[in-house]
Scaffold this motif. Sequence first.
Motif, PDB file in Angstrom:
ATOM      1  N   ARG A 182       0.890  -1.254  -0.085  1.00  0.00           N
ATOM      2  CA  ARG A 182       0.050   0.082   0.014  1.00  0.00           C
ATOM      3  C   ARG A 182       0.904   1.352   0.039  1.00  0.00           C
ATOM      4  O   ARG A 182       1.931   1.016   0.466  1.00  0.00           O
ATOM      5  CB  ARG A 182      -0.743   0.069   1.385  1.00  0.00           C
ATOM      6  CG  ARG A 182      -1.800  -1.060   1.441  1.00  0.00           C
ATOM      7  CD  ARG A 182      -3.038  -1.029   0.965  1.00  0.00           C
ATOM      8  NE  ARG A 182      -4.165  -2.129   1.167  1.00  0.00           N
ATOM      9  CZ  ARG A 182      -4.113  -3.062   0.867  1.00  0.00           C
ATOM     10  NH1 ARG A 182      -3.470  -3.625  -0.096  1.00  0.00           N
ATOM     11  NH2 ARG A 182      -4.968  -3.970   1.252  1.00  0.00           N
ATOM     12  N   ASP A 186      -3.151   0.703   6.462  1.00  0.00           N
ATOM     13  CA  ASP A 186      -4.796   0.624   6.989  1.00  0.00           C
ATOM     14  C   ASP A 186      -4.993  -0.731   7.719  1.00  0.00           C
ATOM     15  O   ASP A 186      -3.743  -1.534   7.894  1.00  0.00           O
ATOM     16  CB  ASP A 186      -5.538   0.549   5.437  1.00  0.00           C
ATOM     17  CG  ASP A 186      -5.055  -0.292   4.750  1.00  0.00           C
ATOM     18  OD1 ASP A 186      -4.460  -1.490   4.999  1.00  0.00           O
ATOM     19  OD2 ASP A 186      -5.358  -0.269   3.454  1.00  0.00           O
ATOM     20  N   LEU A 188      -6.514  -3.380   6.779  1.00  0.00           N
ATOM     21  CA  LEU A 188      -6.264  -4.526   6.235  1.00  0.00           C
ATOM     22  C   LEU A 188      -4.706  -4.989   6.142  1.00  0.00           C
ATOM     23  O   LEU A 188      -4.607  -6.246   6.274  1.00  0.00           O
ATOM     24  CB  LEU A 188      -6.689  -4.485   4.707  1.00  0.00           C
ATOM     25  CG  LEU A 188      -8.417  -4.424   4.543  1.00  0.00           C
ATOM     26  CD1 LEU A 188      -8.779  -4.212   3.261  1.00  0.00           C
ATOM     27  CD2 LEU A 188      -9.008  -5.613   5.141  1.00  0.00           C
ATOM     28  N   ASN A 205     -11.307  -8.089  14.457  1.00  0.00           N
ATOM     29  CA  ASN A 205     -11.957  -8.230  13.079  1.00  0.00           C
ATOM     30  C   ASN A 205     -13.734  -7.936  13.194  1.00  0.00           C
ATOM     31  O   ASN A 205     -14.485  -7.130  12.709  1.00  0.00           O
ATOM     32  CB  ASN A 205     -11.942  -9.505  12.142  1.00  0.00           C
ATOM     33  CG  ASN A 205     -12.595  -9.315  10.826  1.00  0.00           C
ATOM     34  OD1 ASN A 205     -12.391  -8.322  10.065  1.00  0.00           O
ATOM     35  ND2 ASN A 205     -12.962 -10.470  10.506  1.00  0.00           N
ATOM     36  N   VAL A 267     -12.874   0.999  -1.099  1.00  0.00           N
ATOM     37  CA  VAL A 267     -12.896  -0.379  -0.466  1.00  0.00           C
ATOM     38  C   VAL A 267     -12.840  -1.610  -1.128  1.00  0.00           C
ATOM     39  O   VAL A 267     -12.334  -2.416  -0.900  1.00  0.00           O
ATOM     40  CB  VAL A 267     -14.071  -0.360   0.580  1.00  0.00           C
ATOM     41  CG1 VAL A 267     -14.143  -1.633   1.237  1.00  0.00           C
ATOM     42  CG2 VAL A 267     -13.975   0.919   1.735  1.00  0.00           C
ATOM     43  N   ILE A 268     -13.902  -1.382  -2.224  1.00  0.00           N
ATOM     44  CA  ILE A 268     -14.016  -2.648  -3.257  1.00  0.00           C
ATOM     45  C   ILE A 268     -12.708  -3.097  -3.925  1.00  0.00           C
ATOM     46  O   ILE A 268     -12.178  -4.128  -3.830  1.00  0.00           O
ATOM     47  CB  ILE A 268     -14.999  -2.457  -4.115  1.00  0.00           C
ATOM     48  CG1 ILE A 268     -16.510  -2.370  -3.502  1.00  0.00           C
ATOM     49  CG2 ILE A 268     -15.215  -3.647  -5.300  1.00  0.00           C
ATOM     50  CD1 ILE A 268     -17.443  -1.786  -4.248  1.00  0.00           C
ATOM     51  N   VAL A 270      -9.498  -2.249  -2.862  1.00  0.00           N
ATOM     52  CA  VAL A 270      -8.613  -2.733  -1.829  1.00  0.00           C
ATOM     53  C   VAL A 270      -8.734  -4.070  -1.590  1.00  0.00           C
ATOM     54  O   VAL A 270      -7.923  -4.791  -1.375  1.00  0.00           O
ATOM     55  CB  VAL A 270      -8.438  -1.784  -0.803  1.00  0.00           C
ATOM     56  CG1 VAL A 270      -7.554  -2.549   0.197  1.00  0.00           C
ATOM     57  CG2 VAL A 270      -7.906  -0.486  -1.148  1.00  0.00           C
ATOM     58  N   ARG A 271     -10.010  -4.382  -1.368  1.00  0.00           N
ATOM     59  CA  ARG A 271     -10.524  -6.096  -0.677  1.00  0.00           C
ATOM     60  C   ARG A 271     -10.275  -6.847  -1.806  1.00  0.00           C
ATOM     61  O   ARG A 271      -9.881  -7.990  -1.712  1.00  0.00           O
ATOM     62  CB  ARG A 271     -12.023  -5.950  -0.470  1.00  0.00           C
ATOM     63  CG  ARG A 271     -11.790  -5.171   1.121  1.00  0.00           C
ATOM     64  CD  ARG A 271     -13.267  -5.777   1.756  1.00  0.00           C
ATOM     65  NE  ARG A 271     -13.292  -5.030   3.137  1.00  0.00           N
ATOM     66  CZ  ARG A 271     -12.871  -5.843   4.410  1.00  0.00           C
ATOM     67  NH1 ARG A 271     -12.235  -7.057   4.102  1.00  0.00           N
ATOM     68  NH2 ARG A 271     -12.807  -5.278   5.363  1.00  0.00           N
ATOM     69  N   SER A 272     -10.535  -6.600  -3.100  1.00  0.00           N
ATOM     70  CA  SER A 272     -10.453  -7.420  -4.158  1.00  0.00           C
ATOM     71  C   SER A 272      -9.271  -7.566  -4.944  1.00  0.00           C
ATOM     72  O   SER A 272      -8.803  -8.602  -5.413  1.00  0.00           O
ATOM     73  CB  SER A 272     -11.548  -6.981  -5.420  1.00  0.00           C
ATOM     74  OG  SER A 272     -11.323  -5.703  -5.939  1.00  0.00           O
ATOM     75  N   PRO A 274      -5.678  -7.007  -3.180  1.00  0.00           N
ATOM     76  CA  PRO A 274      -4.900  -6.918  -1.693  1.00  0.00           C
ATOM     77  C   PRO A 274      -3.608  -6.840  -1.813  1.00  0.00           C
ATOM     78  O   PRO A 274      -2.821  -6.028  -1.063  1.00  0.00           O
ATOM     79  CB  PRO A 274      -5.522  -8.218  -0.958  1.00  0.00           C
ATOM     80  CG  PRO A 274      -5.554  -9.110  -1.800  1.00  0.00           C
ATOM     81  CD  PRO A 274      -6.359  -8.537  -3.009  1.00  0.00           C
TER      82      PRO A 274
END
Length: 328
Positions: A182, A186, A188, A205, A267-268, A270-272, A274
């Motif tokens: 990154r 953050d 994650l 979590n 958010v989508i 970063v999560r998809s 990583p």
Amino acid sequence: MAHGEEWSTMTNRSYSATLSLIPYENMGSEKNAYFIIVFLVYLSSIIANVFLMCLIYLDSALHKPMYIFLFSLLVNGLIGSTAVWPKVMLILRTGDNTISVAGCFTQTYFMIIYGACNFTILAVMAYDRLLSIFNPLEYHALMTPQKIRQLLFASSVMPAVVILGHICLISQMSLCQYRIPRLFCDTLSFFALSCVENIQSRVSNFYGICVFICFGALPIALVFLSYFKIIVFSSKASGNAKKKAFQTCTPHLIIFTNFSFTSCFFVIYVRSNPNLQNLYLPIFYNLSPPLLHPLVYGIRNKQTRQSWSKIKKRIIFTLNEYHSTCKC
């Protein structure tokens, strides 16, 4: 006992470690262009926000609930951008892409506060607009100074305290990796760097999900509910009432829509992805909204334009008086 000592040793070792931010290693000549973009947007954001904050502070005509909440939103924007971009610019100039664990926790804390408080303050502002449209005659009786303080506490102080608990839980996790994919830290990242999934990581979590629901999903739902009521009310009102409601809500709606879409997309993404980092997406999430807030409320808002004209005349008059005194 031995297990507890081992865990304590691992945690202490994690605190003393240095983390590396991977994306800066592969930038090459792109660093200079990225630095210029970040520097110009960040500097413009600082100037625009401080200017509007001074305007609200100096002009008593702007000492109204809407502008008090706007002042809080501007402060939050400066906190969020300052938590990240000075460090980013320092890395771009020096080439040192490391950050201490304590610095990473601090950055993560203020990043979460930035996102959470943006949504809670925008929800409070939507509630304020709803009251002003539904009960214009009783508005000042309903929006008392005490109520304003309560709303400011709920939208700014409470998220900061609750999120501090989340950071304390995350800080108990021991780290086995020290390279973050990154531009900045953050939550994650810390979950990805932690050694194993255990009760502490699961509690942290779950706590994070509760934070998201309380300071993300719930405020968004309240804003949608407020605008639903405003639309229903305006559809039954006269033409002038509709126009006034539209003018009153437009700046807030622009800011809410922009931040909601950029947040969801960020958010989508970063999560998809990583292990991937888009260099320019963080600018749209964390740097451009604080610049947009004063522009929307400064350029589009009639009252702020009138306040600036009034203060400008006052400054010119004071300077003329000073020059006249000097000549004498």
